[in-house]
Scaffold this motif. Sequence first.
Motif, PDB file in Angstrom:
ATOM      1  N   GLN A   1     -11.301 -12.034  15.546  1.00  0.00           N
ATOM      2  CA  GLN A   1     -11.659 -12.870  16.695  1.00  0.00           C
ATOM      3  C   GLN A   1     -12.050 -12.001  17.892  1.00  0.00           C
ATOM      4  O   GLN A   1     -13.005 -12.310  18.608  1.00  0.00           O
ATOM      5  CB  GLN A   1     -10.490 -13.763  17.074  1.00  0.00           C
ATOM      6  CG  GLN A   1     -10.209 -14.898  16.125  1.00  0.00           C
ATOM      7  CD  GLN A   1      -9.091 -15.770  16.675  1.00  0.00           C
ATOM      8  OE1 GLN A   1      -7.964 -15.301  16.833  1.00  0.00           O
ATOM      9  NE2 GLN A   1      -9.411 -17.005  16.984  1.00  0.00           N
ATOM     10  N   LEU A   2     -11.285 -10.945  18.115  1.00  0.00           N
ATOM     11  CA  LEU A   2     -11.560 -10.050  19.234  1.00  0.00           C
ATOM     12  C   LEU A   2     -12.924  -9.396  19.089  1.00  0.00           C
ATOM     13  O   LEU A   2     -13.694  -9.318  20.061  1.00  0.00           O
ATOM     14  CB  LEU A   2     -10.454  -8.998  19.325  1.00  0.00           C
ATOM     15  CG  LEU A   2     -10.583  -7.957  20.433  1.00  0.00           C
ATOM     16  CD1 LEU A   2     -10.615  -8.619  21.803  1.00  0.00           C
ATOM     17  CD2 LEU A   2      -9.428  -6.956  20.345  1.00  0.00           C
ATOM     18  N   ALA A   3     -13.248  -8.936  17.896  1.00  0.00           N
ATOM     19  CA  ALA A   3     -14.560  -8.318  17.665  1.00  0.00           C
ATOM     20  C   ALA A   3     -15.685  -9.314  17.920  1.00  0.00           C
ATOM     21  O   ALA A   3     -16.721  -8.967  18.511  1.00  0.00           O
ATOM     22  CB  ALA A   3     -14.633  -7.774  16.240  1.00  0.00           C
ATOM     23  N   GLU A   4     -15.483 -10.575  17.502  1.00  0.00           N
ATOM     24  CA  GLU A   4     -16.500 -11.601  17.754  1.00  0.00           C
ATOM     25  C   GLU A   4     -16.645 -11.863  19.247  1.00  0.00           C
ATOM     26  O   GLU A   4     -17.766 -11.993  19.764  1.00  0.00           O
ATOM     27  CB  GLU A   4     -16.133 -12.910  17.050  1.00  0.00           C
ATOM     28  CG  GLU A   4     -16.543 -12.970  15.608  1.00  0.00           C
ATOM     29  CD  GLU A   4     -16.382 -14.364  15.028  1.00  0.00           C
ATOM     30  OE1 GLU A   4     -16.202 -15.336  15.800  1.00  0.00           O
ATOM     31  OE2 GLU A   4     -16.421 -14.471  13.792  1.00  0.00           O
ATOM     32  N   LEU A   5     -15.522 -11.937  19.948  1.00  0.00           N
ATOM     33  CA  LEU A   5     -15.566 -12.171  21.391  1.00  0.00           C
ATOM     34  C   LEU A   5     -16.351 -11.064  22.093  1.00  0.00           C
ATOM     35  O   LEU A   5     -17.212 -11.340  22.947  1.00  0.00           O
ATOM     36  CB  LEU A   5     -14.149 -12.237  21.946  1.00  0.00           C
ATOM     37  CG  LEU A   5     -14.022 -12.242  23.472  1.00  0.00           C
ATOM     38  CD1 LEU A   5     -14.674 -13.478  24.075  1.00  0.00           C
ATOM     39  CD2 LEU A   5     -12.557 -12.161  23.888  1.00  0.00           C
ATOM     40  N   ILE A   6     -16.081  -9.823  21.744  1.00  0.00           N
ATOM     41  CA  ILE A   6     -16.787  -8.700  22.371  1.00  0.00           C
ATOM     42  C   ILE A   6     -18.277  -8.765  22.042  1.00  0.00           C
ATOM     43  O   ILE A   6     -19.127  -8.535  22.911  1.00  0.00           O
ATOM     44  CB  ILE A   6     -16.168  -7.369  21.919  1.00  0.00           C
ATOM     45  CG1 ILE A   6     -14.736  -7.246  22.460  1.00  0.00           C
ATOM     46  CG2 ILE A   6     -17.024  -6.190  22.384  1.00  0.00           C
ATOM     47  CD1 ILE A   6     -13.966  -6.067  21.901  1.00  0.00           C
ATOM     48  N   ALA A   7     -18.596  -9.109  20.804  1.00  0.00           N
ATOM     49  CA  ALA A   7     -20.011  -9.200  20.425  1.00  0.00           C
ATOM     50  C   ALA A   7     -20.719 -10.312  21.189  1.00  0.00           C
ATOM     51  O   ALA A   7     -21.839 -10.126  21.693  1.00  0.00           O
ATOM     52  CB  ALA A   7     -20.129  -9.432  18.919  1.00  0.00           C
ATOM     53  N   PHE A   8     -20.073 -11.464  21.328  1.00  0.00           N
ATOM     54  CA  PHE A   8     -20.674 -12.544  22.112  1.00  0.00           C
ATOM     55  C   PHE A   8     -20.779 -12.147  23.589  1.00  0.00           C
ATOM     56  O   PHE A   8     -21.765 -12.459  24.259  1.00  0.00           O
ATOM     57  CB  PHE A   8     -19.840 -13.825  21.989  1.00  0.00           C
ATOM     58  CG  PHE A   8     -20.059 -14.593  20.730  1.00  0.00           C
ATOM     59  CD1 PHE A   8     -21.331 -15.023  20.368  1.00  0.00           C
ATOM     60  CD2 PHE A   8     -18.993 -14.910  19.909  1.00  0.00           C
ATOM     61  CE1 PHE A   8     -21.548 -15.745  19.208  1.00  0.00           C
ATOM     62  CE2 PHE A   8     -19.189 -15.642  18.741  1.00  0.00           C
ATOM     63  CZ  PHE A   8     -20.454 -16.055  18.380  1.00  0.00           C
ATOM     64  N   GLY A   9     -19.757 -11.485  24.087  1.00  0.00           N
ATOM     65  CA  GLY A   9     -19.766 -11.127  25.502  1.00  0.00           C
ATOM     66  C   GLY A   9     -20.814 -10.112  25.853  1.00  0.00           C
ATOM     67  O   GLY A   9     -21.431 -10.174  26.923  1.00  0.00           O
ATOM     68  N   THR A  10     -21.034  -9.151  24.959  1.00  0.00           N
ATOM     69  CA  THR A  10     -21.975  -8.060  25.244  1.00  0.00           C
ATOM     70  C   THR A  10     -23.345  -8.274  24.613  1.00  0.00           C
ATOM     71  O   THR A  10     -24.308  -7.603  24.986  1.00  0.00           O
ATOM     72  CB  THR A  10     -21.404  -6.739  24.717  1.00  0.00           C
ATOM     73  OG1 THR A  10     -21.245  -6.828  23.285  1.00  0.00           O
ATOM     74  CG2 THR A  10     -20.061  -6.432  25.363  1.00  0.00           C
ATOM     75  N   GLY A  11     -23.430  -9.188  23.631  1.00  0.00           N
ATOM     76  CA  GLY A  11     -24.687  -9.383  22.912  1.00  0.00           C
ATOM     77  C   GLY A  11     -24.946  -8.315  21.872  1.00  0.00           C
ATOM     78  O   GLY A  11     -26.049  -8.233  21.324  1.00  0.00           O
TER      79      GLY A  11
ATOM     80  N   PHE B   1     -24.105  -7.314  18.379  1.00  0.00           N
ATOM     81  CA  PHE B   1     -23.542  -7.672  17.087  1.00  0.00           C
ATOM     82  C   PHE B   1     -23.828  -6.579  16.061  1.00  0.00           C
ATOM     83  O   PHE B   1     -24.888  -5.934  16.118  1.00  0.00           O
ATOM     84  CB  PHE B   1     -24.155  -8.981  16.576  1.00  0.00           C
ATOM     85  CG  PHE B   1     -23.677 -10.204  17.295  1.00  0.00           C
ATOM     86  CD1 PHE B   1     -22.566 -10.897  16.852  1.00  0.00           C
ATOM     87  CD2 PHE B   1     -24.349 -10.675  18.422  1.00  0.00           C
ATOM     88  CE1 PHE B   1     -22.128 -12.035  17.508  1.00  0.00           C
ATOM     89  CE2 PHE B   1     -23.920 -11.807  19.077  1.00  0.00           C
ATOM     90  CZ  PHE B   1     -22.802 -12.493  18.622  1.00  0.00           C
ATOM     91  N   PRO B   2     -22.934  -6.385  15.112  1.00  0.00           N
ATOM     92  CA  PRO B   2     -23.242  -5.477  14.005  1.00  0.00           C
ATOM     93  C   PRO B   2     -24.440  -6.008  13.212  1.00  0.00           C
ATOM     94  O   PRO B   2     -24.703  -7.212  13.178  1.00  0.00           O
ATOM     95  CB  PRO B   2     -21.963  -5.507  13.152  1.00  0.00           C
ATOM     96  CG  PRO B   2     -20.904  -6.057  14.040  1.00  0.00           C
ATOM     97  CD  PRO B   2     -21.581  -6.961  15.013  1.00  0.00           C
ATOM     98  N   ALA B   3     -25.151  -5.101  12.582  1.00  0.00           N
ATOM     99  CA  ALA B   3     -26.305  -5.500  11.777  1.00  0.00           C
ATOM    100  C   ALA B   3     -25.869  -6.487  10.701  1.00  0.00           C
ATOM    101  O   ALA B   3     -24.847  -6.305  10.037  1.00  0.00           O
ATOM    102  CB  ALA B   3     -26.938  -4.263  11.128  1.00  0.00           C
ATOM    103  N   GLY B   4     -26.637  -7.563  10.583  1.00  0.00           N
ATOM    104  CA  GLY B   4     -26.364  -8.550   9.555  1.00  0.00           C
ATOM    105  C   GLY B   4     -25.284  -9.554   9.903  1.00  0.00           C
ATOM    106  O   GLY B   4     -24.920 -10.385   9.065  1.00  0.00           O
ATOM    107  N   HIS B   5     -24.759  -9.518  11.118  1.00  0.00           N
ATOM    108  CA  HIS B   5     -23.703 -10.458  11.494  1.00  0.00           C
ATOM    109  C   HIS B   5     -24.274 -11.882  11.515  1.00  0.00           C
ATOM    110  O   HIS B   5     -25.380 -12.107  12.016  1.00  0.00           O
ATOM    111  CB  HIS B   5     -23.140 -10.101  12.870  1.00  0.00           C
ATOM    112  CG  HIS B   5     -21.844 -10.790  13.186  1.00  0.00           C
ATOM    113  ND1 HIS B   5     -21.778 -12.130  13.539  1.00  0.00           N
ATOM    114  CD2 HIS B   5     -20.570 -10.341  13.189  1.00  0.00           C
ATOM    115  CE1 HIS B   5     -20.515 -12.467  13.745  1.00  0.00           C
ATOM    116  NE2 HIS B   5     -19.759 -11.391  13.545  1.00  0.00           N
ATOM    117  N   PRO B   6     -23.544 -12.874  10.974  1.00  0.00           N
ATOM    118  CA  PRO B   6     -24.093 -14.239  10.905  1.00  0.00           C
ATOM    119  C   PRO B   6     -24.371 -14.870  12.256  1.00  0.00           C
ATOM    120  O   PRO B   6     -25.175 -15.810  12.345  1.00  0.00           O
ATOM    121  CB  PRO B   6     -23.007 -15.016  10.149  1.00  0.00           C
ATOM    122  CG  PRO B   6     -21.764 -14.195  10.281  1.00  0.00           C
ATOM    123  CD  PRO B   6     -22.222 -12.782  10.336  1.00  0.00           C
TER     124      PRO B   6
END
Length: 345
Positions: A138-148, A150-155
């Motif tokens: 969840q934390l990794a997703e939050l950071i990805a949404f917050g910063t834009g 995402f790891p390659a291939g993330h849904p």
Amino acid sequence: MTSSPLSLSVLDLVPIPSGSDATAALRESLRLAQHAEDLGYHRYWVAEHHNMGAVASSVPLAVLAAASQVTRRIRLGSGGVMLPNHAPLAVAEGYRLLSALAPDRVDLGLGRAPGTDGRTARALRGAAGPMEEPFERQLAELIAFGTGQFPAGHPFAGTVAAPAGDGLFPPLWLLSSSGYGARVAAQIGAGLAFAWHINPDTAQAAAAAQAYRAAFQPSPAFPKPQVIVAASVICAPTTAEAEELALSAGLMFLRLTRGEVASFPSVQEARDYPYTPQERAVAEAARARAIVGDAREVATRLHRLADQTGADELMLTAMTHDPAARRRSYTLVMEAMRAGAVAAD
């Protein structure tokens, strides 16, 4: 005793005193945020709790949005968002929006506990919601949404957390009452906020802070580690009065252990309650987790706590039935801590 000035901050649970209501409690919390800013407190954070009649802090973001409109300098943050209760995208959007309302003064504190009982946690997540969603995912997703980023291939890549724009995702703080949050905070380069008011084990707080500093990986928001230690404090002109004020929190905690949903009790209610020996022990255990006394006593213990834990900052929560006594507590503490710093210099 700490010789350099120590940052002080406020953690608010928005208590609803018996005989009052949520509207009045929220009005008093906004008044407290302004008061804290005027006194020179560094942050005003709001905790997340659910299914509790004694507090109105179920949605910190709403309180903080209101506080952003009546303050100018004090940092505003969650203490914290209980991430398992929320979709990471919703958290990212909410706190990006708050950052747009209060530019450059928002913090996002995160915890992995539900902030409530198991039944209420299930209700918050919905009947079909996962109860065991891994916090770090969840934390990794939050950071990805917050910063834009995402790891390659993330849904979810390509999903933009609105409002868009640079500089809107606030610095992250991990809440901890053990070593787990310290480890995660060090890994991602976040701040660490240790909940000593929940787990008043000073040795464990010190060990968590030391482990965090040793493993810390710098980040753009935190080029160096930063440690907040949170403490429950009730300060009054005399120790006797402070101890009287602390009676209310003891009865509140007793009611919580029995699953009762009730407003925050007055001192008179706490005095009049017919405690059994077992109930009195529960209330006294709650009292033992707080720093209670006159200004000199409280300042001495706070300086000692900072020295023993290596805290860069202390975050204080004061729970009293009388809002004026709560504001006075913060005033007395700030004045005494400043006087102590001047004397030490």
